[in-house]
Design an enzyme around this catalytic site. Structure first.
Site, mmCIF file in Angstrom:
data_model
loop_
_atom_site.group_PDB
_atom_site.id
_atom_site.type_symbol
_atom_site.label_atom_id
_atom_site.label_comp_id
_atom_site.label_asym_id
_atom_site.label_seq_id
_atom_site.Cartn_x
_atom_site.Cartn_y
_atom_site.Cartn_z
ATOM 1 N N ASP A 82 52.256 -0.231 97.997
ATOM 2 C CA ASP A 82 52.439 0.939 98.495
ATOM 3 C C ASP A 82 51.566 1.773 99.236
ATOM 4 O O ASP A 82 50.188 1.675 98.954
ATOM 5 C CB ASP A 82 52.858 1.869 97.051
ATOM 6 C CG ASP A 82 53.314 3.495 97.481
ATOM 7 O OD1 ASP A 82 54.243 3.426 98.395
ATOM 8 O OD2 ASP A 82 53.203 4.236 96.544
ATOM 9 N N HIS A 83 51.826 2.144 100.512
ATOM 10 C CA HIS A 83 50.809 2.777 101.176
ATOM 11 C C HIS A 83 49.622 1.861 101.695
ATOM 12 O O HIS A 83 48.454 2.528 101.554
ATOM 13 C CB HIS A 83 50.399 4.246 100.710
ATOM 14 C CG HIS A 83 51.579 5.275 100.699
ATOM 15 N ND1 HIS A 83 51.815 5.912 101.866
ATOM 16 C CD2 HIS A 83 52.347 5.526 99.743
ATOM 17 C CE1 HIS A 83 52.952 6.774 101.354
ATOM 18 N NE2 HIS A 83 53.211 6.820 100.284
ATOM 19 N N ASP A 104 51.016 1.834 106.317
ATOM 20 C CA ASP A 104 51.037 3.167 106.328
ATOM 21 C C ASP A 104 50.169 3.485 107.530
ATOM 22 O O ASP A 104 49.070 3.988 107.197
ATOM 23 C CB ASP A 104 51.070 4.041 105.105
ATOM 24 C CG ASP A 104 51.166 5.465 105.579
ATOM 25 O OD1 ASP A 104 51.496 5.799 106.682
ATOM 26 O OD2 ASP A 104 51.071 6.486 104.381
ATOM 27 N N THR A 256 55.442 10.400 90.794
ATOM 28 C CA THR A 256 54.860 11.821 89.865
ATOM 29 C C THR A 256 55.585 12.109 88.748
ATOM 30 O O THR A 256 55.312 12.344 87.419
ATOM 31 C CB THR A 256 55.267 12.812 90.826
ATOM 32 O OG1 THR A 256 54.138 12.686 91.899
ATOM 33 C CG2 THR A 256 54.921 14.399 90.194
HETATM 34 P P1 13P Z 1 56.277 11.353 94.232
HETATM 35 O O1 13P Z 1 54.951 11.942 94.208
HETATM 36 O O2 13P Z 1 57.194 12.146 94.572
HETATM 37 O O3 13P Z 1 56.586 10.520 92.839
HETATM 38 O O4 13P Z 1 56.434 10.103 95.402
HETATM 39 C C1 13P Z 1 55.801 8.894 95.203
HETATM 40 C C2 13P Z 1 55.673 7.888 96.536
HETATM 41 O O5 13P Z 1 56.271 8.439 97.501
HETATM 42 C C3 13P Z 1 55.099 6.848 96.488
HETATM 43 O O6 13P Z 1 54.970 6.162 97.596
HETATM 44 O O1 G3H Z 2 52.228 7.883 97.483
HETATM 45 C C1 G3H Z 2 51.245 7.734 96.432
HETATM 46 C C2 G3H Z 2 51.767 7.155 95.105
HETATM 47 O O2 G3H Z 2 52.337 8.412 94.143
HETATM 48 C C3 G3H Z 2 50.473 6.474 94.637
HETATM 49 O O3 G3H Z 2 49.572 7.210 94.140
HETATM 50 O O4 G3H Z 2 47.333 6.352 95.402
HETATM 51 O O5 G3H Z 2 47.222 7.797 93.376
HETATM 52 O O6 G3H Z 2 48.171 5.719 93.157
HETATM 53 P P1 G3H Z 2 47.939 6.802 94.004
HETATM 54 ZN ZN ZN Z 3 54.537 7.663 99.304
#
Ligand code: 13P
Ligand code: G3H
Ligand code: ZN
Length: 307
Positions: A82-83, A104, A256
């Site tokens: 993720d990201h 990203d 979240t």
């Molecule tokens: P939320 O913070 O709305 O759960 O989004 C999570 C997210 O986009 C992770 O990439």
């Molecule tokens: O988009 C971000 C996700 O909610 C992950 O958050 O970098 O705190 O693990 P984090």
């Molecule tokens: Zn995200």
């Protein structure tokens, strides 16, 4: 079963108009909640680790947890970065067995975002690993912001077409009014559905909704009842998922909601059981509560029964 490429999971989702849930994981309990939920509902699922989750849990630890868990269930499980912030982050995950990576570079200028994304696609596609990229800037649509300012942050459909053509990404994260965290909207929840519709019509590939947590007022109230302070927390309403999916969203990111549910449950258990000091009696109920939230999302995303 072994981890499945998100490329293979996207195809039926795009054809049959449902979204695969992306759930962020940081430790063993979250992996278990997600996998049990998907298995019970016969749904494909994406377990997502951010770079900070990988740092917290330990790179190999988290990967092995997901691989071990996936072997125990009979539904397709993808492991997704993720990201990812750099080409090196993505490369490390590609080599470690992730089946999807997000790069990203949305904060870079358009040409640089394309260049960085192309590099990652070049590494991932020969291994059948999916690549997600992001275009636009995530952020709530505020009433007091001018239309032109607001639109400047949303994903531009012309750019999306050029970006997808030049990069060959498998999925595109679009900025359509949502934002990460528990404070998404000051007033009414607003999503730019027309953007989703136009972009999807023109690019055809799976679109991704980031910042999609619902921030259930009942969960917030429970957390606050037991000591949390979350004034103004607000998220994406359930009805918005259905509309977004109809218009072309095939991956929905949730972090979240899992965090809020976890903290509300842990606070409640601790407050109600002052003599308990066995972590299993505290984390066990939180694991169940998070699983229930994920099951509800899977149903809302209409991926139940699709595995
Ligand atoms: P939320 O913070 O709305 O759960 O989004 C999570 C997210 O986009 C992770 O990439
Ligand atoms: O988009 C971000 C996700 O909610 C992950 O958050 O970098 O705190 O693990 P984090
Ligand atoms: Zn995200």
């Amino acid at each position: 079963m072994p981890l499945v490429s998100l490329i293979d999971m996207y195809k039926p989702a795009n054809e049959k108009h449902y979204a695969i849930g992306h759930f962020n994981i940081n430790n063993m309990e979250f992996v278990q909640s997600a996998l049990e939920a998907a298995d019970e509902l016969k749904s494909p699922i994406i377990l997502a680790a951010s770079t900070s989750a990988l740092k917290y849990g330990g790179f190999d630890y988290l990967i092995d947890l997901v691989k071990t868990g996936a072997k125990k269930v009979s539904v397709p499980v993808a492991l997704h970065l993720d990201h990812g912030a750099t080409i090196e982050d993505a490369e490390k995950c590609i080599n470690a067995g992730f089946t999807s990576v997000m790069i990203d570079a949305s904060h870079e200028d358009f040409e640089e975002n394309i260049r960085i994304t192309q590099e990652v696609v070049k590494m991932a596609h020969p291994k059948n690993i999916a690549v997600e990229a992001e275009l636009g800037r995530l952020g709530g649509i505020e009433d007091d912001v001018s239309v032109s300012k607001r639109d400047a942050c949303l994903t531009d459909p012309d750019q999306a077409v050029e970006f997808v053509e030049k990069t060959k990404v498998d999925a595109l994260a679009v900025a359509v009014g949502t934002s990460h965290g528990a404070y998404k909207f000051k007033g009414e929840a607003k999503l730019a559905f027309n953007r989703i519709e136009e972009i999807k019509k023109r690019v055809g590939i799976p679109l991704v909704l980031h910042g999609a947590s619902g921030v259930d007022p009942a969960v917030v109230a429970k957390a606050e009842k037991f000591g949390a302070k979350l004034p103004g927390a607000k998220g994406v309403p359930d009805e918005a998922y259905k509309k977004a999916i109809e218009l072309g969203i095939n991956k929905i990111n949730i972090d979240t909601d899992l965090r809020l549910t976890w903290v509300a449950t842990v606070r409640e258990v601790l407050a109600g059981n002052p003599k308990v000091f066995d972590p299993r009696k505290i984390l066990g109920p939180a694991r169940e509560a998070v699983k229930a939230v994920i099951m509800n999302k899977i149903k809302l995303f209409q991926s139940d029964g699709k595995a």
